[in-house]
Design an enzyme around this catalytic site. Sequence first.
Site, PDB file in Angstrom:
ATOM      1  N   SER A  84       0.909  -1.272  -0.103  1.00 42.32           N
ATOM      2  CA  SER A  84      -0.241   0.195  -0.259  1.00 42.32           C
ATOM      3  C   SER A  84       0.930   1.102  -0.119  1.00 42.32           C
ATOM      4  O   SER A  84       0.551   2.475   0.212  1.00 42.32           O
ATOM      5  CB  SER A  84      -0.386   0.022   1.204  1.00 42.32           C
ATOM      6  OG  SER A  84      -1.793  -1.393   1.314  1.00 42.32           O
ATOM      7  N   THR A  86       3.858   1.215   1.812  1.00 39.81           N
ATOM      8  CA  THR A  86       4.627   1.345   3.259  1.00 39.81           C
ATOM      9  C   THR A  86       5.676   1.616   2.661  1.00 39.81           C
ATOM     10  O   THR A  86       6.874   2.053   4.082  1.00 39.81           O
ATOM     11  CB  THR A  86       4.966  -0.065   3.381  1.00 39.81           C
ATOM     12  OG1 THR A  86       3.529  -0.890   3.426  1.00 39.81           O
ATOM     13  CG2 THR A  86       5.358  -0.626   5.177  1.00 39.81           C
ATOM     14  N   THR A  87       6.811   1.139   2.002  1.00 43.71           N
ATOM     15  CA  THR A  87       8.160   1.513   1.429  1.00 43.71           C
ATOM     16  C   THR A  87       8.625   2.839   1.812  1.00 43.71           C
ATOM     17  O   THR A  87       9.503   3.976   2.350  1.00 43.71           O
ATOM     18  CB  THR A  87       8.691   0.919   0.707  1.00 43.71           C
ATOM     19  OG1 THR A  87       8.718  -0.470   0.608  1.00 43.71           O
ATOM     20  CG2 THR A  87      10.090   0.601   1.067  1.00 43.71           C
ATOM     21  N   TRP A  88       7.548   3.744   1.291  1.00 49.64           N
ATOM     22  CA  TRP A  88       7.674   5.121   0.609  1.00 49.64           C
ATOM     23  C   TRP A  88       7.219   5.728   2.231  1.00 49.64           C
ATOM     24  O   TRP A  88       8.068   6.605   2.561  1.00 49.64           O
ATOM     25  CB  TRP A  88       6.589   5.537  -0.114  1.00 49.64           C
ATOM     26  CG  TRP A  88       6.582   6.578  -0.780  1.00 49.64           C
ATOM     27  CD1 TRP A  88       7.776   7.737  -0.866  1.00 49.64           C
ATOM     28  CD2 TRP A  88       5.636   7.250  -1.044  1.00 49.64           C
ATOM     29  NE1 TRP A  88       7.533   8.995  -1.129  1.00 49.64           N
ATOM     30  CE2 TRP A  88       6.338   9.103  -1.351  1.00 49.64           C
ATOM     31  CE3 TRP A  88       4.217   7.266  -2.225  1.00 49.64           C
ATOM     32  CZ2 TRP A  88       5.587   9.960  -2.386  1.00 49.64           C
ATOM     33  CZ3 TRP A  88       3.685   8.467  -2.646  1.00 49.64           C
ATOM     34  CH2 TRP A  88       4.373   9.035  -2.663  1.00 49.64           C
ATOM     35  N   HIS A 148       1.603  -4.246   9.807  1.00 46.25           N
ATOM     36  CA  HIS A 148       0.369  -4.738   9.219  1.00 46.25           C
ATOM     37  C   HIS A 148       0.021  -5.015   9.717  1.00 46.25           C
ATOM     38  O   HIS A 148      -0.985  -5.317   9.280  1.00 46.25           O
ATOM     39  CB  HIS A 148       1.872  -5.615   7.356  1.00 46.25           C
ATOM     40  CG  HIS A 148       2.591  -5.144   7.226  1.00 46.25           C
ATOM     41  ND1 HIS A 148       2.248  -4.168   6.380  1.00 46.25           N
ATOM     42  CD2 HIS A 148       3.332  -5.388   6.264  1.00 46.25           C
ATOM     43  CE1 HIS A 148       3.049  -4.335   5.371  1.00 46.25           C
ATOM     44  NE2 HIS A 148       4.374  -4.913   5.669  1.00 46.25           N
ATOM     45  N   ARG A 176      -4.740   1.626   0.269  1.00 45.38           N
ATOM     46  CA  ARG A 176      -4.080   1.734  -1.141  1.00 45.38           C
ATOM     47  C   ARG A 176      -5.763   0.804  -2.172  1.00 45.38           C
ATOM     48  O   ARG A 176      -5.429   0.582  -1.413  1.00 45.38           O
ATOM     49  CB  ARG A 176      -2.561   1.615  -1.780  1.00 45.38           C
ATOM     50  CG  ARG A 176      -2.726   1.888  -3.280  1.00 45.38           C
ATOM     51  CD  ARG A 176      -1.133   0.905  -3.268  1.00 45.38           C
ATOM     52  NE  ARG A 176      -0.988   1.427  -4.832  1.00 45.38           N
ATOM     53  CZ  ARG A 176       0.265   1.363  -5.617  1.00 45.38           C
ATOM     54  NH1 ARG A 176       0.941  -0.068  -4.552  1.00 45.38           N
ATOM     55  NH2 ARG A 176       0.501   1.255  -6.716  1.00 45.38           N
ATOM     56  N   ARG A 320       8.298  -0.511  -7.700  1.00 47.35           N
ATOM     57  CA  ARG A 320       8.260  -1.289  -9.132  1.00 47.35           C
ATOM     58  C   ARG A 320       8.302   0.157  -9.902  1.00 47.35           C
ATOM     59  O   ARG A 320       8.308   0.888 -10.074  1.00 47.35           O
ATOM     60  CB  ARG A 320       7.233  -2.057  -8.674  1.00 47.35           C
ATOM     61  CG  ARG A 320       7.225  -2.972 -10.153  1.00 47.35           C
ATOM     62  CD  ARG A 320       5.757  -4.437  -9.897  1.00 47.35           C
ATOM     63  NE  ARG A 320       4.548  -3.545  -9.708  1.00 47.35           N
ATOM     64  CZ  ARG A 320       3.742  -3.189 -11.092  1.00 47.35           C
ATOM     65  NH1 ARG A 320       3.853  -3.379 -11.721  1.00 47.35           N
ATOM     66  NH2 ARG A 320       2.566  -3.016 -10.532  1.00 47.35           N
TER      67      ARG A 320
HETATM   68  N1  LIG Z   1       9.367   5.664  -2.676  1.00 50.30           N
HETATM   69  C1  LIG Z   1       8.568   5.566  -3.030  1.00 50.30           C
HETATM   70  N2  LIG Z   1       7.351   5.865  -4.095  1.00 50.30           N
HETATM   71  C2  LIG Z   1       6.341   6.113  -4.853  1.00 50.30           C
HETATM   72  N3  LIG Z   1       5.560   4.173  -4.418  1.00 50.30           N
HETATM   73  C3  LIG Z   1       6.868   3.150  -3.691  1.00 50.30           C
HETATM   74  C4  LIG Z   1       7.840   4.111  -3.465  1.00 50.30           C
HETATM   75  N4  LIG Z   1       8.760   2.981  -3.152  1.00 50.30           N
HETATM   76  C5  LIG Z   1       7.770   2.304  -3.523  1.00 50.30           C
HETATM   77  N5  LIG Z   1       6.986   2.343  -3.809  1.00 50.30           N
HETATM   78  C6  LIG Z   1       5.525   1.484  -4.265  1.00 50.30           C
HETATM   79  O1  LIG Z   1       5.032   1.043  -3.585  1.00 50.30           O
HETATM   80  C7  LIG Z   1       4.331  -0.527  -3.743  1.00 50.30           C
HETATM   81  C8  LIG Z   1       4.652  -1.708  -2.585  1.00 50.30           C
HETATM   82  O2  LIG Z   1       4.095  -0.939  -1.579  1.00 50.30           O
HETATM   83  P1  LIG Z   1       4.643  -1.344   0.072  1.00 50.30           P
HETATM   84  O3  LIG Z   1       5.596  -0.743  -0.078  1.00 50.30           O
HETATM   85  O4  LIG Z   1       3.530  -1.371   0.648  1.00 50.30           O
HETATM   86  O5  LIG Z   1       5.468  -3.133   0.120  1.00 50.30           O
HETATM   87  S1  LIG Z   1       5.398  -3.796   1.152  1.00 50.30           S
HETATM   88  O6  LIG Z   1       4.196  -3.647   2.143  1.00 50.30           O
HETATM   89  O7  LIG Z   1       6.651  -2.825   2.498  1.00 50.30           O
HETATM   90  O8  LIG Z   1       6.133  -4.705   0.838  1.00 50.30           O
HETATM   91  C9  LIG Z   1       4.899  -0.800  -5.254  1.00 50.30           C
HETATM   92  O9  LIG Z   1       4.360  -0.138  -6.008  1.00 50.30           O
HETATM   93  P2  LIG Z   1       4.120  -0.995  -6.848  1.00 50.30           P
HETATM   94  O10 LIG Z   1       4.678   0.363  -8.429  1.00 50.30           O
HETATM   95  O11 LIG Z   1       2.340  -0.625  -7.788  1.00 50.30           O
HETATM   96  O12 LIG Z   1       4.034  -2.458  -7.216  1.00 50.30           O
HETATM   97  C10 LIG Z   1       6.661   0.464  -5.443  1.00 50.30           C
HETATM   98  O13 LIG Z   1       6.378   0.534  -6.505  1.00 50.30           O
END
Ligand SMILES: Nc1ncnc2c1ncn2[C@@H]1O[C@H](COP(=O)(O)OS(=O)(=O)O)[C@@H](OP(=O)(O)O)[C@H]1O
Length: 361
Positions: A84, A86-88, A148, A176, A320
């Site tokens: 959703s 998380t990483t961002w 989570h 998300r 991604r």
């Molecule tokens: N910096 C930043 N900015 C915007 N978006 C980002 C960023 N980092 C990760 N992502 C996108 O977030 C999706 C991964 O989700 P999570 O970070 O929640 O994954 S996890 O729960 O930690 O495994 C995944 O989305 P999708 O591209 O749709 O697969 C990542 O591309």
Amino acid sequence: MAMACDGGGNDEALTNDGDIFPANLAEMVASLPQGSHGILNPSLRQYRGFWLPDAVLLDLPRVHASYEKSPAPADILLASLPKSGTTWLKALAFATARRSLHSPFDGVHHPLLSSSSPHACVKFIETLRFLEDDGTDTEPRPRLMSTHLPYSLLPRRARAGGSGSGSGCRIVYIARDPKDTLVSLWHFDAGVKWSSQAEGGTAAAALEFEEAFELYCRGICGFGPHWEHAREYWEASKRTPGSVLFLRYEEMLQDPAGNLRKMAQFMGCPFSAEEEDAGVVRAILELCSLDKQRNLAVNKTGAYKLYSGGFTIENRFFFRKGVVGDWRNHMTPEMAARLDGVAEEALEGSGFTFANATPSN
Ligand SMILES: Nc1ncnc2c1ncn2[C@@H]1O[C@H](COP(=O)(O)OS(=O)(=O)O)[C@@H](OP(=O)(O)O)[C@H]1O
């Protein structure tokens, strides 16, 4: 709407308010209904309405007990359903809350650039040790953690207004659109399993998209159903807006600076006028941007250990496309309408909706 089946008679022993866990937890977990292999997780069990990985469920008593020993009301807890944003969120929160220790203008030594993935900077409470062996707690304050777990399964003292909880910690939740989250999870599952097999691992075959879609519509995904997860945090944010900030991935992409300011204010570290003038907000957004993060050596080649007994995941899989509406490349309009319908039906009467998260065409 809570899911119907929640385990057998022993279930009552794990009370939400008392956090009393049965001695025979492993037995109880084994007796809970199993939801096939899940999309990513090899085994999920439905507990109190949520599908949890076995390892997480078995470890819950330790996590709760550990937090009870070391609650800190100023803690900041970043909460989300997997995939959703998380990483961002972790990158942004870390860069913001620790900016006096690590300048976002330091293009060489900032931990997010030089040594650590966002997941190493902000650890999941599902894996975090709150105390050292000698009982000391060396985490800088405010502690930054993530989870989570659904709101109702958080440690009692982390929840705002949980019985005996004091004030709870400050929770930032990111939601998300389920359609994009599913697509993101499906790609992640395929990438992680492909990579494990390529290295001679024993990971199961990746799921066909249609199979993953069916599971997701039935709410079967790690920490899901998606809509119940979001609904609990949404309701908590309405009850106690000072304790739970509810953000949306789509809105963050649309207005990153506005949402970052909101988050900083909520976390108790708003940007000063001097910082605004100096471009601190812009520097943090750049540092945490998808392009910046995915091209760093640590995120191209590093790996991250997910949960005890879980996978080791290469950091690159966390980055991604990061766009709104990628579901259109994987779902027919009928499939999209079905998933939307399942979510909307489950959320009816809650005041929360995913509708309008992404334009329908
Ligand atoms: N910096 C930043 N900015 C915007 N978006 C980002 C960023 N980092 C990760 N992502 C996108 O977030 C999706 C991964 O989700 P999570 O970070 O929640 O994954 S996890 O729960 O930690 O495994 C995944 O989305 P999708 O591209 O749709 O697969 C990542 O591309």
